[in-house]
Design a protein around this motif. Sequence first.
Motif, mmCIF file in Angstrom:
data_model
loop_
_atom_site.group_PDB
_atom_site.id
_atom_site.type_symbol
_atom_site.label_atom_id
_atom_site.label_comp_id
_atom_site.label_asym_id
_atom_site.label_seq_id
_atom_site.Cartn_x
_atom_site.Cartn_y
_atom_site.Cartn_z
ATOM 1 N N MET A 1 0.792 -1.202 0.042
ATOM 2 C CA MET A 1 0.113 0.128 -0.047
ATOM 3 C C MET A 1 0.952 1.235 -0.055
ATOM 4 N N ALA A 2 1.865 1.253 0.588
ATOM 5 C CA ALA A 2 2.959 2.452 0.760
ATOM 6 C C ALA A 2 3.285 3.000 -0.677
ATOM 7 N N TRP A 3 3.593 1.812 -1.598
ATOM 8 C CA TRP A 3 3.905 2.186 -2.955
ATOM 9 C C TRP A 3 2.776 3.113 -3.707
ATOM 10 N N ILE A 4 1.731 2.674 -3.452
ATOM 11 C CA ILE A 4 0.499 3.314 -4.048
ATOM 12 C C ILE A 4 0.370 4.617 -3.393
ATOM 13 N N PHE A 5 0.645 4.725 -2.284
ATOM 14 C CA PHE A 5 0.378 5.872 -1.575
ATOM 15 C C PHE A 5 1.592 7.198 -2.288
ATOM 16 N N LEU A 6 2.699 6.383 -2.171
ATOM 17 C CA LEU A 6 3.869 7.335 -2.811
ATOM 18 C C LEU A 6 3.671 7.619 -4.272
ATOM 19 N N LEU A 7 2.853 6.759 -5.132
ATOM 20 C CA LEU A 7 2.646 7.047 -6.372
ATOM 21 C C LEU A 7 1.526 8.210 -6.576
ATOM 22 N N VAL A 8 0.506 8.182 -5.638
ATOM 23 C CA VAL A 8 -0.590 9.141 -5.891
ATOM 24 C C VAL A 8 0.031 10.470 -4.966
ATOM 25 N N ALA A 9 0.622 10.458 -3.980
ATOM 26 C CA ALA A 9 1.539 11.348 -3.626
ATOM 27 C C ALA A 9 2.348 12.226 -4.771
ATOM 28 N N GLY A 10 3.073 11.526 -5.558
ATOM 29 C CA GLY A 10 3.845 12.232 -6.701
ATOM 30 C C GLY A 10 2.891 12.699 -7.688
ATOM 31 N N LEU A 11 1.624 12.312 -7.974
ATOM 32 C CA LEU A 11 0.582 12.550 -8.812
ATOM 33 C C LEU A 11 0.299 13.898 -8.199
ATOM 34 N N CYS A 12 -0.164 14.031 -6.991
ATOM 35 C CA CYS A 12 -0.750 15.214 -6.467
ATOM 36 C C CYS A 12 0.187 16.334 -6.400
ATOM 37 N N GLU A 13 1.588 16.054 -6.153
ATOM 38 C CA GLU A 13 2.653 16.844 -6.240
ATOM 39 C C GLU A 13 2.454 17.520 -7.738
ATOM 40 N N MET A 14 2.485 17.014 -8.647
ATOM 41 C CA MET A 14 2.591 17.386 -10.003
ATOM 42 C C MET A 14 1.216 18.135 -10.315
ATOM 43 N N VAL A 15 0.040 17.848 -9.826
ATOM 44 C CA VAL A 15 -1.192 18.681 -10.075
ATOM 45 C C VAL A 15 -0.940 20.020 -9.238
ATOM 46 N N PHE A 16 -0.487 19.698 -7.857
ATOM 47 C CA PHE A 16 -0.205 21.152 -7.092
ATOM 48 C C PHE A 16 0.597 22.177 -7.885
ATOM 49 N N VAL A 17 1.538 21.958 -8.626
ATOM 50 C CA VAL A 17 2.411 22.475 -9.119
ATOM 51 C C VAL A 17 1.535 23.267 -10.445
ATOM 52 N N VAL A 18 1.016 22.487 -11.170
ATOM 53 C CA VAL A 18 0.116 22.916 -12.069
ATOM 54 C C VAL A 18 -0.753 23.841 -11.594
ATOM 55 N N MET A 19 -1.503 23.799 -10.704
ATOM 56 C CA MET A 19 -2.584 24.646 -9.933
ATOM 57 C C MET A 19 -1.871 25.913 -9.408
ATOM 58 N N MET A 20 -0.619 26.003 -8.984
ATOM 59 C CA MET A 20 0.174 26.886 -8.429
ATOM 60 C C MET A 20 0.427 28.006 -9.654
ATOM 61 N N LYS A 21 0.667 27.343 -10.737
ATOM 62 C CA LYS A 21 1.028 28.083 -12.045
ATOM 63 C C LYS A 21 -0.207 28.833 -12.353
ATOM 64 N N LEU A 22 -1.335 28.118 -12.423
ATOM 65 C CA LEU A 22 -2.566 28.615 -12.795
ATOM 66 C C LEU A 22 -3.361 29.609 -11.899
ATOM 67 N N SER A 23 -2.643 29.710 -10.500
ATOM 68 C CA SER A 23 -3.264 30.768 -9.526
ATOM 69 C C SER A 23 -2.582 32.211 -9.686
ATOM 70 N N GLU A 24 -1.606 32.095 -10.474
ATOM 71 C CA GLU A 24 -0.727 33.487 -10.936
ATOM 72 C C GLU A 24 -0.429 34.172 -9.611
ATOM 73 N N GLY A 25 0.487 33.407 -8.789
ATOM 74 C CA GLY A 25 0.875 33.996 -7.595
ATOM 75 C C GLY A 25 -0.055 34.018 -6.787
ATOM 76 N N PHE A 26 -0.927 33.080 -6.558
ATOM 77 C CA PHE A 26 -2.228 32.905 -5.547
ATOM 78 C C PHE A 26 -3.111 34.379 -5.862
ATOM 79 N N LYS A 27 -3.093 34.732 -6.657
ATOM 80 C CA LYS A 27 -4.267 35.928 -6.948
ATOM 81 C C LYS A 27 -5.436 35.426 -7.614
#
Length: 106
Positions: free
Chosen positions: A1-27
């Motif tokens: 299960m730990a490897w699944i958690f790690l994979l999903v955590a990495g995917l969430c990291e990818m998504v949060f970086v894209v969302m951060m870009k789209l937030s335009e400096g948290f605006k």
Amino acid sequence: MAWIFLLVAGLCEMVFVVMMKLSEGFKKLKFSLLTVLFMTASFFLLSLSLKTIPIGTGYAIWTGIGAVGSVVMGMILFKEKKSVLKLLFIAMILAGVIGLKLTSGA
């Protein structure tokens, strides 16, 4: 299960970086909230995976998934420059992530 958690955590990291870009400096509130949501999920899932996966292996794989995913999403969503060298280096990161998984013993 730990490897699944790690994979999903990495995917969430990818998504949060894209969302951060789209937030335009948290605006932009919607994308700012999504950044915080996916960031929290990513760290939480990473912490669960590190209960059994060695910290060096887990952290390197988590950042590798996030880095590769962010570069690929940048090329797809934001029309960032593609080049043979960039793709080569992405492949090298992927090889490192796979190598760490294969040699982790967990």
